[in-house]
Design an enzyme around this catalytic site. Structure first.
Site, PDB file in Angstrom:
ATOM      1  N   HIS A   1       0.884   3.576  -2.553  1.00 43.12           N
ATOM      2  CA  HIS A   1       1.091   3.768  -4.124  1.00 43.12           C
ATOM      3  C   HIS A   1       0.011   4.154  -5.037  1.00 43.12           C
ATOM      4  O   HIS A   1       0.249   4.181  -6.218  1.00 43.12           O
ATOM      5  CB  HIS A   1       2.027   2.530  -4.830  1.00 43.12           C
ATOM      6  CG  HIS A   1       3.347   2.469  -4.029  1.00 43.12           C
ATOM      7  ND1 HIS A   1       4.270   3.087  -3.674  1.00 43.12           N
ATOM      8  CD2 HIS A   1       3.520   1.023  -3.480  1.00 43.12           C
ATOM      9  CE1 HIS A   1       5.329   2.291  -3.180  1.00 43.12           C
ATOM     10  NE2 HIS A   1       4.891   1.055  -2.831  1.00 43.12           N
TER      11      HIS A   1
ATOM     12  N   HIS B   1      10.218   3.567  -3.004  1.00 42.84           N
ATOM     13  CA  HIS B   1      10.377   3.251  -1.534  1.00 42.84           C
ATOM     14  C   HIS B   1      11.652   4.005  -0.783  1.00 42.84           C
ATOM     15  O   HIS B   1      11.884   3.622   0.178  1.00 42.84           O
ATOM     16  CB  HIS B   1      10.458   1.804  -1.116  1.00 42.84           C
ATOM     17  CG  HIS B   1       9.380   0.940  -1.734  1.00 42.84           C
ATOM     18  ND1 HIS B   1       9.803   0.325  -3.192  1.00 42.84           N
ATOM     19  CD2 HIS B   1       8.222   0.832  -1.742  1.00 42.84           C
ATOM     20  CE1 HIS B   1       8.548  -0.120  -3.321  1.00 42.84           C
ATOM     21  NE2 HIS B   1       7.661   0.002  -2.781  1.00 42.84           N
TER      22      HIS B   1
ATOM     23  N   SER C   1       0.903  -1.202  -0.116  1.00 45.18           N
ATOM     24  CA  SER C   1      -0.058  -0.029   0.035  1.00 45.18           C
ATOM     25  C   SER C   1       0.876   1.117   0.038  1.00 45.18           C
ATOM     26  O   SER C   1       2.048   1.217   0.220  1.00 45.18           O
ATOM     27  CB  SER C   1      -0.855  -0.134   1.286  1.00 45.18           C
ATOM     28  OG  SER C   1      -1.911  -0.895   1.151  1.00 45.18           O
TER      29      SER C   1
END
Ligand SMILES: Nc1ncnc2c1ncn2[C@@H]1O[C@H](COP(=O)(O)OP(=O)(O)O)[C@@H](O)[C@H]1O
Ligand SMILES: Nc1ncnc2c1ncn2[C@@H]1O[C@H](COP(=O)(O)OP(=O)(O)O)[C@@H](O)[C@H]1O
Ligand SMILES: [Mg+2]
Ligand SMILES: [Mg+2]
Ligand SMILES: [Mg+2]
Ligand SMILES: [Mg+2]
Lengths: 336, 213, 336, 213
Positions: free
Chosen positions: C57, C219, C55
């Site tokens: 994105h 990330h 999750s």
């Protein structure tokens, strides 16, 4: 400034060049005038729908020019009204004999400039009518609706009036429906951080890391209350109550919901807000017809969100469901 | 230059240069006044707008004072499409119309001009005196011009009286609550603050006064 | 944390509740399992397309489940792979006999879990094939393509494979086309600020106000260079060159362009980037077929952007142009 | 408890409690090790995963050591779907399969288990020794178990030797360059740092060793 830009003074024009480069099939400048944007196609006999306003709010205002929505838009500097001259240029470019309807937000500079443009257009033989959207319940109390700022809810006006104009409805009729949408939409928002106008170079206002301002406008206009950041559910409760009470929305009403991000707020958070909005509406006995979640009216990289509710009737619902296709908003025909 | 009782198109051109200078000199101050309850752009928009107007007039081969004023208004409106820019555009266009066809204007013409200017602004902004706007400096100025005419004053004296009335008008805005534009959101909090737009009205008159001396 | 959330630990599930509440006509959880999301409608005999990932994105990954794109998605915690068990649940829910294709990004945890899920699904008699997208040229040099991270370019894989599956193409064929898209798409990005995982509460990395990192992953994986923030045009030049050289894209190629915002970057800036991308492509003799600008793969409230190019052939172009309708992405049929 | 040369399902359950404790005690340290070049979640995922596994086993009425291990693996995979969680899931499921049907396991069974564990991980992660992963602590451990068997050691001695080999393996990862997962992006910069995953492998063995003493 944490911005991907070149010279601040070129911000608006370069953004526009990027838009024309990205969507050459959909929009074009009028006679090379970047700040006067119109659809590439023109339908004879259709009422022209024009909007306009400051830059820095994408998709507002120009982003809704396209099939099923608007025909043209005049574009101002960041957070500044376009000039009446630009508006006149757009008006002349989109008129095809059926007249032009101006739909814009209730801000002093815009109102005056659109008024002037309307006068000039009339002098050139173009019929112009105007609809001013102002639905931010935090910006003026009930009874002073005409003082309210126009914010994200104007999306509904564009969408519904645009669909009606596309059906070749006459000017008075399109205005009637647009006014009806204005009368039935309410918005309130919350800001979590300021934004920076490129040419100014520093934030438009100060808001500490753990702070929020309830009811703040999309240019940083004052809200109703500043305080420590609350949980999402509490924030929703605090902004939804004034909306519900204002119209008022009551048991049995059917609404469309718009959860709008101001720029830097992730979609994940918008959906967390929507969760609570759906819960509250359910408990109030208000039916949700269609939910829009995303960025519809922003303030550059401001963090925060707003919630808009539109009370629907059969006519508005039918038109809301119609397809639209613009560079920033695409909708297929919805089930009614 | 003494006992000059009329203004020609050339004078008007030089007065606009002077106003542009004044707006530049006061830019930061105007920005601060506007920034207190507004968006703070007033210094920028007025210095740009009047500079462009002055430049446009300089290159213009036109003797009609009315047409010159109208042109100045149009340029300000295009180059500074903020509230004040738009009001200046309206004011100068309406004011220009009031003296159209004249290559020289006298005190009485100026009074008509300022009256038309104020009425134009009132119609455009849907505002009236007492609502803490530019009207609160220019409306008293128009009245002062009327008075000067009835008292048989010279052009210079009349303009000085108008400026003085505008100054008092600006002072008086401190006791008013904003009813228009962004400051209106702040309501009572605007008490005690002088209105930036009224200040601009006063500075425009200062341009005329400075030029006369 | 400047976030509109409730308890950090509820972030993912509440976001999902908001999504189900907002799009009940389009997506639903499998047997009440919020983290296993599928389309409300199932077409007999169609190859099922599944994706999955962490999750944080949005619109990735679940946002592309809908008509003309994907059939199901398993959802992990913020920046964490979903479990193979979730993937299996989704696989079983969307299989209608024609087999299931997994399309996901090249991250260790995801790869292993999808591998496990595929093994389990095969044991249950479901044919599964896999396509792993990895197109970030900054993440590994040419020759080591299989080490590259999957970022925004996966949108093209979903779009084109989805359109093909919708035409009832068989599993091997859909995989062939999906692999072709992977082979022809390249991405590179730049980050201007970090993001904060709700349960961690502090930024994932440090990046000063005037700094940027070229090539950073979604990330916060390291990029190729960190330095002072440059002008938008220079940034484009610096990320476009490695993309162009890598495939390489050459004179006469036709491409689709994707300008992707990482979360906090305003659309205005994305268009300023697009302006320069269009200029460079023009000067390189590369034709642009269709430009997508917006948020397609984000990292919560990270500021920054990425540019993806997809080299088209007639088959990919035809499929890219097909309509799609998902909660986060709508496209009408495009002119080919 | 001396000279205990087999482990039952009950022993396995208690060993998982011990491993869960160890992961909790070392949570911050594992987080830091992972945070240096990875996303820093390893302490969190391992303490959660093993705690859930231990809890699941506690409530399970099952004597088959293989099935218990497979169940533990499944629970870790579901509750900690990170790389290490998934590898632990694979490892315990494959390792469990190697001893399936046994209600008591001896040193030779444990060797088979660890070998299967490592092979499972290698297949799942497409990795081999020397690439700075968990394999670099568990592969030497498996070899140490083989050696201990050939030397006729006791269960306790064998496990101690395996743990010692894993410790050395962790130390050896400092000289390796990461080839997998996030750290692989940093290449040479990973030199000198011990691999967090290898450390987890060593800590799992520590759970067995602690239980034996
Ligand atoms: N409706 C109105 N009628 C007359 N004057 C107005 C009106 N609204 C605002 N003003 C004047 O405009 C001034 C602000 O001008 P400006 O800074 O250009 O506004 P903005 O930047 O908000 O467009 C105020 O101080 C006030 O004097
Ligand atoms: N392909 C692989 N095969 C074996 N072990 C791996 C592989 N990739 C990573 N690892 C191990 O996983 C460890 C990191 O685990 P974890 O923190 O769970 O990863 P992530 O958070 O990135 O999913 C590394 O230190 C390494 O030992
Ligand atoms: Mg201002
Ligand atoms: Mg302004
Ligand atoms: Mg990790
Ligand atoms: Mg992780």
């Amino acid at each position: 400034m944490r911005k991907l830009i070149n010279e601040p003074k070129d911000f608006v024009n370069e953004m526009l060049e990027g838009i024309y480069a990205g969507h050459p099939d959909m929009v074009k400048p009028v006679d090379g005038n970047l700040r006067c944007l119109v659809r590439t196609t023109k339908k004879e006999g259709k009422v022209g729908l024009a909007t306009g306003g400051g830059s820095g709010h994408l998709p507002l205002f120009l982003g809704y020019v396209g099939e099923g929505m608007l025909d043209g838009c005049s574009i101002g500097g960041v957070f500044q009204s376009p000039s009446s001259e630009q508006m006149l240029i757009v008006t002349k470019a989109i008129d095809s004999g059926a007249g032009v309807l101006y739909i814009y937000g209730n801000y002093g500079g815009d109102v005056m400039n659109f008024d002037m443009a309307a006068e000039m257009a009339e002098m050139e033989g173009i019929r112009v009518m105007q609809v001013v959207a102002g639905e931010d319940v935090a910006s003026a109390p009930k009874g002073k609706e005409d003082k309210r700022r126009g914010v994200a809810g104007i999306f509904f006006v564009y969408k519904i009036a645009g669909a009606y104009a596309e059906e070749m409805a006459p000017l008075e009729e399109v205005k009637r429906v647009a006014d009806k949408v204005c009368a039935n939409v309410r918005t309130m928002g919350v800001a979590l951080s300021p934004c920076t106008i490129p040419e100014v170079g520093k934030p438009t206002f100060e808001l500490g890391e753990g702070e929020m301002e309830i009811g703040m406008g999309i240019h940083g206009e004052p809200g109703v209350r500043r305080g420590p950041l609350m949980k999402a559910d509490q924030v929703v409760d605090e902004i939804l109550r004034p909306i519900l009470d204002d119209l008022p929305f009551t048991r049995g009403d059917e609404v469309s919901v718009l959860i709008n991000g101001l720029g830097a707020t992730p979609k994940e958070e918008l959906y967390i807000l929507n969760r609570r909005v759906a819960q509250v509406l359910k408990s109030e006995g208000i039916k949700v017809y269609h939910t829009y979640v995303g960025e519809f009216a922003t303030s550059l990289e401001m963090a925060g969100a707003s919630v808009s509710l539109l009370r629907l009737d059969d006519e508005m619902k039918r038109l809301l469901a119609k397809p639209a296709n613009t560079p920033f908003f695409v909708q297929p025909q919805l089930q009614v | 230059m003494s006992a000059k009782n009329t203004l020609t198109g050339n004078d008007i051109k030089r007065i606009f240069e002077r106003i542009a200078d004044i707006m530049e000199e006061t830019r930061d101050w105007l920005g601060e006044l506007d920034g207190a309850m507004g968006d703070g752009d007033l210094g920028l928009t007025m210095s740009t707008g009047f500079r462009k107007a002055a430049e446009a007039l300089r290159d213009l081969d036109e003797k009609d004072v009315g047409k010159l004023l109208a042109k100045a208004g149009m340029v300000i409106g295009q180059s500074a499409p903020s509230t004040m820019g738009t009001l200046m555009a309206t004011g100068f266009m309406k004011g220009g119309k009031a003296v159209q066809g004249k290559e020289e204007v006298q005190l009485a013409d100026l009074a008509a001009l300022v009256h038309a200017f104020v009425e134009g602004i009132m119609a455009r902004g849907k505002a009236k005196p007492g609502e803490k706007t530019i009207i609160d400096s220019l409306h008293p100025a128009a009245q002062a011009l009327d008075q000067a005419i009835s008292e048989g004053r010279s052009l210079k004296e009349g303009l000085a009286a108008a400026y003085e009335a505008a100054e008092k008008g600006v002072e008086a805005t401190k006791a008013m609550i904003s009813q228009h534009g962004r400051p209106a959101y702040y309501q009572e909090k605007t008490l005690g603050k002088q209105d930036p737009g009224a200040t601009v009205g006063m500075l425009v008159l200062k341009g005329f006064v400075d030029y006369m001396s």
